[in-house]
Design an enzyme around this catalytic site. Sequence first.
Site, mmCIF file in Angstrom:
data_model
loop_
_atom_site.group_PDB
_atom_site.id
_atom_site.type_symbol
_atom_site.label_atom_id
_atom_site.label_comp_id
_atom_site.label_asym_id
_atom_site.label_seq_id
_atom_site.Cartn_x
_atom_site.Cartn_y
_atom_site.Cartn_z
ATOM 1 N N SER A 161 0.816 -1.215 0.000
ATOM 2 C CA SER A 161 0.000 0.000 0.000
ATOM 3 C C SER A 161 0.848 1.262 0.000
ATOM 4 O O SER A 161 0.366 2.344 -0.284
ATOM 5 C CB SER A 161 -0.968 -0.013 1.190
ATOM 6 O OG SER A 161 -0.266 -0.176 2.391
ATOM 7 N N TYR A 203 14.103 -7.411 16.549
ATOM 8 C CA TYR A 203 13.876 -7.009 15.147
ATOM 9 C C TYR A 203 14.890 -7.699 14.243
ATOM 10 O O TYR A 203 14.537 -8.223 13.180
ATOM 11 C CB TYR A 203 13.978 -5.483 14.994
ATOM 12 C CG TYR A 203 13.880 -5.040 13.545
ATOM 13 C CD1 TYR A 203 12.682 -5.130 12.841
ATOM 14 C CD2 TYR A 203 15.000 -4.558 12.864
ATOM 15 C CE1 TYR A 203 12.593 -4.748 11.503
ATOM 16 C CE2 TYR A 203 14.923 -4.171 11.523
ATOM 17 C CZ TYR A 203 13.727 -4.267 10.852
ATOM 18 O OH TYR A 203 13.643 -3.891 9.526
HETATM 19 C C1 NAG Z 1 4.102 -1.714 4.105
HETATM 20 C C2 NAG Z 1 5.402 -2.313 4.472
HETATM 21 O O1 NAG Z 1 5.460 -3.126 5.370
HETATM 22 N N1 NAG Z 1 6.427 -1.927 3.746
HETATM 23 C C3 NAG Z 1 7.743 -2.426 3.987
HETATM 24 C C4 NAG Z 1 8.396 -2.888 2.718
HETATM 25 O O2 NAG Z 1 9.702 -3.338 3.019
HETATM 26 C C5 NAG Z 1 10.557 -2.383 3.589
HETATM 27 C C6 NAG Z 1 11.904 -3.042 3.774
HETATM 28 O O3 NAG Z 1 11.781 -4.206 4.550
HETATM 29 C C7 NAG Z 1 9.978 -1.881 4.882
HETATM 30 O O4 NAG Z 1 10.797 -0.829 5.396
HETATM 31 C C8 NAG Z 1 8.579 -1.351 4.636
HETATM 32 O O5 NAG Z 1 8.005 -0.982 5.866
#
Ligand code: NAG
Length: 308
Positions: A24, A177
């Site tokens: 999204s 994490y």
């Molecule tokens: C929406 C979401 O979770 N986007 C993630 C896509 O991947 C990057 C790298 O792992 C994350 O930083 C984003 O939050």
Amino acid sequence: MIFLYFLSVAMSLKGKVLFITGASRGIGLAIALRAAKDGGYIAIAAKTDTPHPKLPGTIHTAADEVRRAGGKALPLVCDIRNEEAIKAAIQKTVDTFGGIDIVVNNASAISLTDTQETSLKKFNLMFEINSRGTWLVTKHAIPHLIESGRKNRNPHILNLSPPLTLKEHWFKNHTAYSIAKFNMSLFVLGWAAEFRDKGIAANALWPLTVIETAALKAIGSHFGNNTRTPEIMCDAAHLILTKNSKEFSGNFVIDEIILREHGQTEFDHYATRPGAKDMTIDLYVDDEIVNLAKTLQEAKSRKKSSKL
Ligand SMILES: CC(=O)N[C@H]1CO[C@H](CO)[C@@H](O)[C@@H]1O
Ligand SMILES: *[C@@H]1O[C@H](CO)[C@@H](O)[C@H](O)[C@H]1NC(C)=O
Ligand SMILES: *[C@@H]1O[C@H](CO)[C@@H](O)[C@H](O)[C@H]1NC(C)=O
Ligand SMILES: *[C@@H]1O[C@H](CO)[C@@H](O)[C@H](O)[C@H]1NC(C)=O
């Protein structure tokens, strides 16, 4: 002429069906839009149906953007903690687009807190989304990826996760994490081997420098201002996903490195703030990788000057 035609087809995601989690916004959305430009079909699986109080973008705004970019879009509300929701989203994708060729596991939860500061709720969220969710989505997509392989449609799994490195300083500040993220990379290691004879590729992609996304801003960036936009990740993802899945698998790819290895020399346009130099190196990027990027950069400028 004919050769060029086949080359361009092979290097495009036209008609390919991508199932992208966390699409999204941010990196997931950027990857979706790059595939849409080729004429790809994209299932946007994310949690955000109605606007988030702090973060922009829902599955519906993402779907509109995908359509504007030239792709077909299927917005799906899907909390990847919920197995039934995943099964339904995958089935809907197959019913709508006829199959699944590519799974991008981008959804990710982050809490850069130490052990005492990490609540069980946060720990569970990171485990449930990053490692368990990645496993669960892929598990239910596998039958369709196998089918894609049978039809020679070049099936790929791409996890947005770091190269495997076991240096303690990457764990010290936020062990939970780090483990949840490395777990995603361990799946790449296993799946590359598990699905090799099915012709399904499994690779990981991670940025050399910090990428500025809305989520990063929301957790309060102490990373400095020398960040890049998600575009570098989508260019790198496009390169990986158009490679022969039977040959390119089990790799822990760094965005700038793969782009340099394919002849790209210009990277300034990815800077979030024009003219920014000395990009902030991302978590889990060891010095050897930073040095390799520098070596590739210098090799290229030597080549240039020797031509003059
Ligand atoms: C929406 C979401 O979770 N986007 C993630 C896509 O991947 C990057 C790298 O792992 C994350 O930083 C984003 O939050
Ligand atoms: C860990 O935290 C310390 C103190 O804030 C900081 O100096 C260091 O850069 C951090 N290490 C990593 C790998 O993030
Ligand atoms: C990592 O993966 C293992 C195996 O699936 C799981 O038991 C563990 O809880 C995971 N840890 C985290 C922090 O995600
Ligand atoms: C980033 O830029 C802003 C605005 O120019 C500035 O206030 C802030 O101090 C900078 N942060 C860092 C870590 O350099």
